[in-house]
Motif scaffolding. Structure first.
Motif, short mmCIF file in Angstrom:
data_model
loop_
_atom_site.label_atom_id
_atom_site.label_comp_id
_atom_site.label_asym_id
_atom_site.label_seq_id
_atom_site.Cartn_x
_atom_site.Cartn_y
_atom_site.Cartn_z
N PRO A 52 34.12 -35.61 -8.66
CA PRO A 52 34.18 -36.71 -6.91
C PRO A 52 33.14 -37.47 -7.32
CG PRO A 52 34.96 -34.69 -6.97
CD PRO A 52 34.18 -34.22 -8.65
N VAL A 53 31.69 -36.75 -7.49
CA VAL A 53 30.50 -37.47 -7.53
C VAL A 53 29.18 -36.62 -8.51
CG1 VAL A 53 28.22 -37.30 -5.44
CG2 VAL A 53 30.90 -36.52 -4.69
N LEU A 54 28.89 -37.53 -8.65
CA LEU A 54 27.64 -37.75 -10.21
C LEU A 54 26.43 -37.52 -9.25
CD1 LEU A 54 27.67 -37.10 -13.44
CD2 LEU A 54 26.15 -38.90 -12.59
N VAL A 55 25.03 -36.76 -9.65
CA VAL A 55 23.97 -37.53 -8.79
C VAL A 55 22.53 -37.50 -10.38
CG1 VAL A 55 21.91 -36.57 -7.43
CG2 VAL A 55 24.17 -36.52 -6.63
N VAL A 56 22.37 -39.03 -10.12
CA VAL A 56 21.45 -38.89 -11.30
C VAL A 56 20.13 -38.48 -11.13
CG1 VAL A 56 20.60 -39.99 -12.54
CG2 VAL A 56 23.19 -40.23 -11.96
N ALA A 57 19.36 -37.44 -11.08
CA ALA A 57 18.48 -37.06 -10.85
C ALA A 57 17.29 -37.51 -11.27
CB ALA A 57 18.16 -35.99 -10.45
N CYS A 58 16.28 -38.43 -10.49
CA CYS A 58 15.57 -39.44 -11.53
C CYS A 58 13.94 -39.23 -11.17
CB CYS A 58 15.15 -41.05 -11.14
SG CYS A 58 17.25 -41.64 -11.91
N PHE A 59 12.89 -38.95 -11.92
CA PHE A 59 11.63 -39.75 -12.02
C PHE A 59 11.21 -40.73 -11.96
CE2 PHE A 59 7.31 -39.24 -13.92
CZ PHE A 59 6.47 -38.69 -13.47
N ASP A 60 10.30 -41.06 -10.72
CA ASP A 60 9.54 -42.62 -10.06
C ASP A 60 8.19 -42.11 -10.97
OD1 ASP A 60 8.50 -44.33 -9.65
OD2 ASP A 60 9.25 -44.26 -7.26
N ARG A 61 7.90 -42.42 -11.62
CA ARG A 61 6.49 -43.28 -12.67
C ARG A 61 5.75 -43.44 -11.81
NH1 ARG A 61 7.83 -45.19 -16.52
NH2 ARG A 61 8.92 -43.47 -17.78
N SER A 62 6.15 -44.86 -11.09
CA SER A 62 5.28 -45.53 -10.12
C SER A 62 4.71 -44.00 -8.57
CB SER A 62 5.93 -46.09 -8.84
OG SER A 62 6.88 -46.15 -8.23
N ARG A 63 5.44 -42.69 -8.19
CA ARG A 63 4.48 -42.63 -7.60
C ARG A 63 3.69 -41.06 -7.60
NH1 ARG A 63 6.97 -43.72 -2.41
NH2 ARG A 63 5.78 -41.93 -1.37
N ALA A 64 3.39 -41.26 -9.30
CA ALA A 64 2.84 -39.42 -9.85
C ALA A 64 1.58 -39.95 -10.30
CB ALA A 64 4.51 -39.37 -11.07
N ILE A 65 1.09 -39.14 -10.29
CA ILE A 65 -0.77 -38.97 -11.00
C ILE A 65 -0.11 -38.43 -12.51
CG2 ILE A 65 -1.70 -39.60 -9.28
CD1 ILE A 65 -1.66 -36.58 -8.86
N ARG A 66 -0.83 -39.19 -13.23
CA ARG A 66 -1.46 -37.86 -14.42
C ARG A 66 -2.62 -36.88 -14.35
NH1 ARG A 66 0.65 -41.08 -18.94
NH2 ARG A 66 1.00 -43.94 -18.76
N ASN A 67 -1.47 -35.47 -15.15
CA ASN A 67 -2.84 -34.68 -15.53
C ASN A 67 -3.65 -35.28 -15.70
OD1 ASN A 67 -2.03 -34.64 -18.09
ND2 ASN A 67 -0.18 -32.96 -17.48
N THR A 68 -4.75 -34.79 -16.52
CA THR A 68 -6.13 -34.78 -17.27
C THR A 68 -5.38 -35.02 -18.85
OG1 THR A 68 -6.06 -31.82 -17.30
CG2 THR A 68 -7.78 -32.97 -15.81
N GLU A 69 -4.62 -34.52 -19.18
CA GLU A 69 -4.56 -34.94 -20.55
C GLU A 69 -3.69 -35.33 -20.72
OE1 GLU A 69 -3.06 -30.86 -19.46
OE2 GLU A 69 -6.01 -31.10 -20.81
N GLY A 70 -3.13 -36.79 -19.92
CA GLY A 70 -2.39 -37.96 -19.53
C GLY A 70 -1.01 -37.90 -19.55
N GLY A 71 -0.39 -36.33 -19.59
CA GLY A 71 1.18 -36.06 -19.30
C GLY A 71 1.55 -36.86 -17.63
#
Ligand SMILES: Cc1cc2nc3c(=O)[nH]c(=O)nc-3n(C[C@H](O)[C@H](O)[C@H](O)COP(=O)(O)O)c2cc1C
Length: 187
Positions: free
Chosen positions: A78-97
């Protein structure tokens, strides 16, 4: 533990959750959906960046369309939640990931599933889907990436508690190779 009974109830919820893949046709009311989403965004998040976003899909037509690109969604919920990653709010780690941001979404989804279970609902995290197709159907902006789908609803079958490898097999005491001694210590 006997003295802190609300805590015991929480522990029971944590340990009795299991995936639910078949749902009754009955609708899920908005209060329940809201409480699940509140629990999701209460999850820990690296540097409090909250680099997550959730699309809640209730339209059966749209759910069926998403399902066509998501072999992991076995029945129509009856309901489906799509859980997403928002790259614009995140910071890369030291290896760039982006690992930390991705982990945050995983933590939020676990909270969502546990809240569902606490409310008597059931769901399943689903990683098997075609991300590009889903992004198009949901009109996601370029910086938002779908990571997990969470179909949920009222369970048709009794919920099965998780079956796991034994604690002594997966927990090491102090260093690798030494069996967990916690059982002997706390009973
Ligand atoms: C990251 C992740 C991806 C998953 N993807 C799928 C999936 O695509 N389809 C599915 O039916 N179950 C999926 N699952 C659910 C697992 O199959 C399920 O958690 C596992 O079999 C253990 O069952 P339990 O959670 O009831 O103990 C996924 C779980 C995780 C954590």
């Amino acid at each position: 533990l006997e003295a802190v009974s609300p805590g015991r109830e929480v522990l029971e919820v944590l340990c009795s959750r299991g995936v639910v893949r078949r749902y009754a046709a009955e609708k899920v009311d908005e209060t329940c959906i809201g409480r699940m989403l509140d629990a999701a965004v209460a999850a820990p998040t690296a540097a409090n960046k909250q680099a997550w976003a959730f699309v809640v899909v209730r339209s059966e037509r749209r759910i069926r369309l998403l399902q066509a690109f998501a072999p992991g969604v076995l029945t129509v919920p009856p309901v489906l939640v799509v859980a997403c990653f928002d790259r614009s709010r995140a910071i890369r780690n030291t290896e760039g990931g982006w690992d930390e941001g991705l982990l945050c979404v995983g933590m939020a989804v676990e909270n969502l599933l546990l809240a569902a279970h606490a409310l008597g609902l059931g769901g399943c995290p689903v990683g098997s889907f075609r991300g590009q197709a889903l992004s198009r159907i949901l009109a996601l902006p370029e910086h938002v990436e779908p990571l997990l789908l969470v179909p949920f609803g009222w369970p048709v079958d009794p919920v099965k508690s998780p079956v796991r490898r034994s604690r002594s097999e997966v927990v090491h005491d102090e260093s690798w190779g030494t069996a967990d001694g916690a059982r002997e210590r706390v009973g």
